[in-house]
Enzyme design. Structure first.
Site, PDB file in Angstrom:
ATOM      1  N   GLY A 348      -4.207  -2.677   0.235  1.00 52.77           N
ATOM      2  CA  GLY A 348      -4.321  -3.811  -0.004  1.00 52.77           C
ATOM      3  C   GLY A 348      -5.040  -4.674  -0.463  1.00 52.77           C
ATOM      4  O   GLY A 348      -6.586  -4.295  -0.449  1.00 52.77           O
ATOM      5  N   SER A 350      -7.421  -5.714   1.292  1.00 54.27           N
ATOM      6  CA  SER A 350      -9.039  -4.726   2.605  1.00 54.27           C
ATOM      7  C   SER A 350      -9.686  -4.316   1.531  1.00 54.27           C
ATOM      8  O   SER A 350     -10.866  -3.222   2.092  1.00 54.27           O
ATOM      9  CB  SER A 350      -8.292  -4.424   3.126  1.00 54.27           C
ATOM     10  OG  SER A 350      -7.117  -3.154   3.231  1.00 54.27           O
ATOM     11  N   SER A 351      -9.231  -3.839   0.499  1.00 55.11           N
ATOM     12  CA  SER A 351     -10.443  -2.799  -0.503  1.00 55.11           C
ATOM     13  C   SER A 351     -10.106  -2.543  -1.863  1.00 55.11           C
ATOM     14  O   SER A 351      -8.608  -2.855  -1.938  1.00 55.11           O
ATOM     15  CB  SER A 351     -10.554  -1.052   0.323  1.00 55.11           C
ATOM     16  OG  SER A 351      -9.128  -0.527   0.468  1.00 55.11           O
ATOM     17  N   GLY A 352     -10.688  -1.653  -2.296  1.00 59.64           N
ATOM     18  CA  GLY A 352     -10.258  -1.235  -3.381  1.00 59.64           C
ATOM     19  C   GLY A 352     -10.089  -2.268  -4.888  1.00 59.64           C
ATOM     20  O   GLY A 352     -10.885  -3.472  -4.737  1.00 59.64           O
ATOM     21  N   LEU A 353      -9.183  -2.439  -5.251  1.00 57.74           N
ATOM     22  CA  LEU A 353      -9.130  -3.376  -6.306  1.00 57.74           C
ATOM     23  C   LEU A 353      -8.513  -4.514  -6.035  1.00 57.74           C
ATOM     24  O   LEU A 353      -9.280  -5.570  -6.387  1.00 57.74           O
ATOM     25  CB  LEU A 353      -7.873  -2.332  -7.577  1.00 57.74           C
ATOM     26  CG  LEU A 353      -7.393  -3.680  -8.480  1.00 57.74           C
ATOM     27  CD1 LEU A 353      -8.809  -4.565  -9.109  1.00 57.74           C
ATOM     28  CD2 LEU A 353      -6.370  -3.533  -9.506  1.00 57.74           C
ATOM     29  N   ARG A 373      -2.080  -3.667   5.687  1.00 60.03           N
ATOM     30  CA  ARG A 373      -1.494  -3.465   6.580  1.00 60.03           C
ATOM     31  C   ARG A 373      -2.636  -3.432   8.030  1.00 60.03           C
ATOM     32  O   ARG A 373      -2.292  -3.778   9.028  1.00 60.03           O
ATOM     33  CB  ARG A 373      -0.433  -2.262   6.637  1.00 60.03           C
ATOM     34  CG  ARG A 373       0.752  -2.312   5.761  1.00 60.03           C
ATOM     35  CD  ARG A 373       1.473  -1.164   6.072  1.00 60.03           C
ATOM     36  NE  ARG A 373       0.639   0.055   5.031  1.00 60.03           N
ATOM     37  CZ  ARG A 373       0.674   1.414   5.581  1.00 60.03           C
ATOM     38  NH1 ARG A 373       2.190   1.346   6.500  1.00 60.03           N
ATOM     39  NH2 ARG A 373       0.471   2.657   4.914  1.00 60.03           N
ATOM     40  N   ASP A 374      -3.758  -2.243   7.273  1.00 63.77           N
ATOM     41  CA  ASP A 374      -4.603  -2.455   8.260  1.00 63.77           C
ATOM     42  C   ASP A 374      -5.507  -3.631   8.875  1.00 63.77           C
ATOM     43  O   ASP A 374      -5.957  -4.108   7.915  1.00 63.77           O
ATOM     44  CB  ASP A 374      -5.657  -1.440   7.484  1.00 63.77           C
ATOM     45  CG  ASP A 374      -6.856  -0.646   8.892  1.00 63.77           C
ATOM     46  OD1 ASP A 374      -7.750  -1.414   9.374  1.00 63.77           O
ATOM     47  OD2 ASP A 374      -6.147   0.374   8.459  1.00 63.77           O
ATOM     48  N   LEU A 403       4.720  -5.285   3.772  1.00 64.86           N
ATOM     49  CA  LEU A 403       5.094  -5.441   2.652  1.00 64.86           C
ATOM     50  C   LEU A 403       6.856  -4.979   2.262  1.00 64.86           C
ATOM     51  O   LEU A 403       7.092  -4.718   1.114  1.00 64.86           O
ATOM     52  CB  LEU A 403       4.207  -5.233   1.634  1.00 64.86           C
ATOM     53  CG  LEU A 403       4.016  -6.619   1.806  1.00 64.86           C
ATOM     54  CD1 LEU A 403       2.344  -6.639   1.088  1.00 64.86           C
ATOM     55  CD2 LEU A 403       3.842  -8.357   2.396  1.00 64.86           C
ATOM     56  N   TYR A 497       4.752   9.102  -8.220  1.00 69.07           N
ATOM     57  CA  TYR A 497       3.802   8.078  -8.226  1.00 69.07           C
ATOM     58  C   TYR A 497       3.735   6.959  -9.982  1.00 69.07           C
ATOM     59  O   TYR A 497       4.374   5.913 -10.250  1.00 69.07           O
ATOM     60  CB  TYR A 497       2.031   8.186  -8.288  1.00 69.07           C
ATOM     61  CG  TYR A 497       0.833   6.731  -8.671  1.00 69.07           C
ATOM     62  CD1 TYR A 497       1.451   6.064  -8.005  1.00 69.07           C
ATOM     63  CD2 TYR A 497       0.529   7.113 -10.156  1.00 69.07           C
ATOM     64  CE1 TYR A 497       0.178   5.105  -7.976  1.00 69.07           C
ATOM     65  CE2 TYR A 497      -0.495   5.858 -10.588  1.00 69.07           C
ATOM     66  CZ  TYR A 497      -0.700   4.736  -8.976  1.00 69.07           C
ATOM     67  OH  TYR A 497      -1.376   3.637  -9.713  1.00 69.07           O
ATOM     68  N   LYS A 501       5.891   3.661 -11.122  1.00 68.11           N
ATOM     69  CA  LYS A 501       5.330   2.433 -12.583  1.00 68.11           C
ATOM     70  C   LYS A 501       5.511   2.452 -13.452  1.00 68.11           C
ATOM     71  O   LYS A 501       5.448   1.437 -13.967  1.00 68.11           O
ATOM     72  CB  LYS A 501       2.738   3.399 -12.383  1.00 68.11           C
ATOM     73  CG  LYS A 501       2.262   3.262 -10.872  1.00 68.11           C
ATOM     74  CD  LYS A 501       2.183   1.125 -10.748  1.00 68.11           C
ATOM     75  CE  LYS A 501       1.347   2.095  -9.168  1.00 68.11           C
ATOM     76  NZ  LYS A 501       1.048   0.722  -9.055  1.00 68.11           N
TER      77      LYS A 501
END
Length: 635
Positions: A348, A350-353, A373-374, A403, A497, A501
């Site tokens: 979410g 908290s990292s990445g995009l 979540r983390d 979520l 995946y 999408k």
């Protein structure tokens, strides 16, 4: 595109392309075959005026954009900056050809056309001189551009050769149109004026030819230096060699016709033949590389999409940073400062995009809330966002929610708005997604189900909760879904995946129309592969054939993807698939999307054929893989 310091320069290609079509109509259809007669010629003349206006808009408009909304440095300066100044000279030469055709039937209009052509030539050529002077300074101080960009050193050839062709036309025009019968003007009525102008124009053309030749030598020396250092891969910029050298050949041959000098005749034939051979080479290599899609890997195009509408204009962001504006006048500042972000997904916000978007918006003065979540990652992410703070009154929050259900999404949103007087967010970014590449037969039931939870339901539930809150409060807002390039196409290995999408795109397309009822904007972002921890995790399970098909992909960093996301864009390959599978979705740019659609119509079948061929070739290896995994019994 218009805000990019390099890509925006290629706007000049539109009026230049139109001028080329007019040249074909004049020199081939009308002059050679007599098509359409006087009426056809007047139609061409009308279109010529339209292109004149477009050329002037391109020339002065790009100067304005360069000085107000683009960032340029001397080190990044290259010959492409001169491109917006070339259209006036190109349409000037078209005017010269048009004036020659009109002279027998409408000498007054022909003289007007020739005069406007002189003005256009003076405008374009003066700016070209200025730009090329700066370019020479840049080359002396910093050297030639590295890699494939070294080809840009050839561009000044076209910038000087095209005015040379135009000035020859102008000389011929005035020689044919002057003197004007009955004119009392000492210039227009002079017997010697036409010939004098002609002689001067021929001399100017020779001078411009000499300058063109000088830049040809500079360009060739730069290219050979770069080639000697390392191999230069063949990519689309090679097409930039054709026009400059082609128009150089045209100028050389036209000078021969005026001077009847054997040198220009032979040299012109050599340059023209070289242009033809070069064109055949570039066409051949392009077709050869079209199937794998490698040809479309352009320098800088992966950074920012070249034709998408922005969520916020540059001046809006600057309004946030300008604290000196009076509060009552700074409506944009008040809106963006209230901006709240919900970024969510596997990791979410908290990292990445999600984290990259949160940091960028924080630096622009937004209030930011992130959901994931983390809890450990959330704490670390909040620290990074804090380092991007633009003002003391910004509110940064983080909340731990899964979520996966409507109740969890609603609870997360209620936590977010609690510190904002319960007001719904101005915008929500939904960055959910988790990819565990495997073959369809390898997935467990739980993994396939989780694919939809992470890739679709996380975003869908949150979007519904936000929509309900916005509608109940009567507030406008933006909902930005994050899909993937695999939401428009797919390859083997993404069975858990890609479907999520694709489904997300369907939801976004529908909501874009439905939420017009409430003045809520809906956008969807289709990023390509992105670097990060999720990317590293994918490598652990990615099938061999999936890695093979993706080996030439240029992944984006989260920061690069964020730059594109804030414009609701992607990269060039994404645009090809978006335009070709647009369905009922609105166009981002009707002209560019049409070009993308045409390119995709031609290139995607080649790409698909190549993918299918590689998959079939992998069949035996794949069956053995399944047997080794115990998923297939081979007797």
């Amino acid at each position: 595109m218009i805000h990019h310091p390099v890509q925006s320069m290629y706007v000049a290609a539109y009026p230049m392309g139109a001028a080329t079509l007019l040249n074909v109509c004049i020199n081939l259809f009308y002059t050679e075959y007599g098509f359409g007669g006087k009426t056809f010629l007047y139609v061409i003349w009308g279109f010529w005026w339209v292109v004149v206006v477009l050329s002037c808009i391109c020339c002065w408009g790009m100067i304005y954009m360069e000085s107000t909304s683009q960032n340029h440095t001397l080190q990044s300066f290259n010959a492409s900056v001169a491109l917006p100044f070339v259209p006036p000279t190109v349409i000037s030469s078209t005017g010269g050809a048009l004036a020659l055709a009109m002279a027998p039937i409408a000498p007054g209009k022909a003289l007007l056309t020739a005069t406007i052509s002189v003005i256009l030539l003076a405008i374009g050529l003066s700016f070209v001189f200025m730009a090329v002077t700066i370019l020479l300074l840049r080359l002396i101080i910093y050297g030639h551009p590295p890699g494939i960009s070294v080809i840009s050193t050839i561009l000044p050839i076209g910038a000087f050769a095209q005015p040379g062709v135009s000035v020859l036309y102008i000389g011929q025009n005035f020689a044919a149109l002057l003197p004007v019968a009955g004119s009392t003007s000492p210039f227009l009525g002079s017997e010697a004026a036409g010939k004098t102008v002609y002689f001067v124009c021929v001399g100017i053309a020779v001078v411009l030819w000499a300058m063109t030749t000088a830049w040809l030598v500079i360009g060739l020396l730069a290219m050979q230096t770069e080639i000697r250092k390392h191999a230069v891969p063949f990519k689309l910029p090679f097409w930039g060699l054709i026009f400059p050298i082609g128009v150089y050949a045209t100028l050389t041959i036209n000078i021969y016709r005026q001077l009847d000098a054997g040198f220009f005749r032979v040299y012109g034939a050599i340059v023209a033949t070289t242009t033809l051979v070069l064109w055949l080479f570039v066409v051949g290599r392009t077709l050869a590389l079209l199937r794998g899609g490698v040809i479309f890997e352009l320098p800088c195009l992966e950074d920012i999409d070249i034709g998408q509408r922005r969520l916020f204009r540059r001046r809006d962001i600057e309004a946030v940073k300008d604290k000196s504006q009076p509060e009552e006048k700074n409506d944009v500042d008040k809106h963006v400062r209230k901006f709240k972000l919900v970024a969510q997904g596997q990791a979410g916000g908290s990292s990445g995009l999600g984290l990259a978007v949160a940091k960028e918006l924080a630096s622009q003065g937004a209030h930011v809330s992130i959901v994931a979540r983390d809890k450990g990652r959330l704490t670390a992410a909040l620290g990074e966002i804090e380092s991007c703070r633009a003002s003391e009154d910004q509110v940064f929050q983080s909340f731990s929610h899964s979520l996966f259900t409507a109740d969890e999404s609603r609870a997360a949103l209620e936590d977010v708005v609690a510190k904002h007087d319960g007001l719904s967010p101005d915008a929500i970014f939904l960055c959910a997604g988790k990819s565990v590449p495997k073959f369809f037969l390898e997935y467990t039931d739980e993994e396939l189900s989780e694919g939809m939870d992470y890739g679709y339901w996380c975003q869908a539930w949150t979007a519904r909760a936000a929509t309900r809150m916005m509608v109940q409060q009567g507030r406008k807002g933006k909902i930005v879904f994050v899909s993937s390039l695999l939401g428009m196409m797919t390859i083997p290995g993404y069975a858990s995946y890609a479907p999520a999408k694709h489904a997300l795109r369907g939801l976004a397309d529908m909501l874009r129309m439905e939420l017009l009822l409430y003045n809520i904007d809906v956008h969807i972002f289709f990023p390509p592969t992105m670097y990060g921890s999720a990317f590293d995790e994918e490598k652990k399970t990615r099938p061999w054939i999936t890695s093979k098909l993706e080996e030439s992909d240029d992944a984006l960093t989260p920061e690069q993807a964020t730059a594109a996301l804030l414009k609701v864009g992607g990269n060039f390959i994404t645009d090809l698939f978006r335009a070709s599978s647009r369905e009922a979705a609105p166009r981002n740019n009707w002209l560019l999307d049409g070009v993308y659609d045409l390119i995709a119509y031609i290139s995607i079948p080649f790409w698909l054929s190549g993918v299918d061929k590689q998959v079939r070739a992998h069949r035996e290896q794949h069956l053995q893989y399944l047997a080794d995994k115990g998923l297939l019994s081979r007797s």
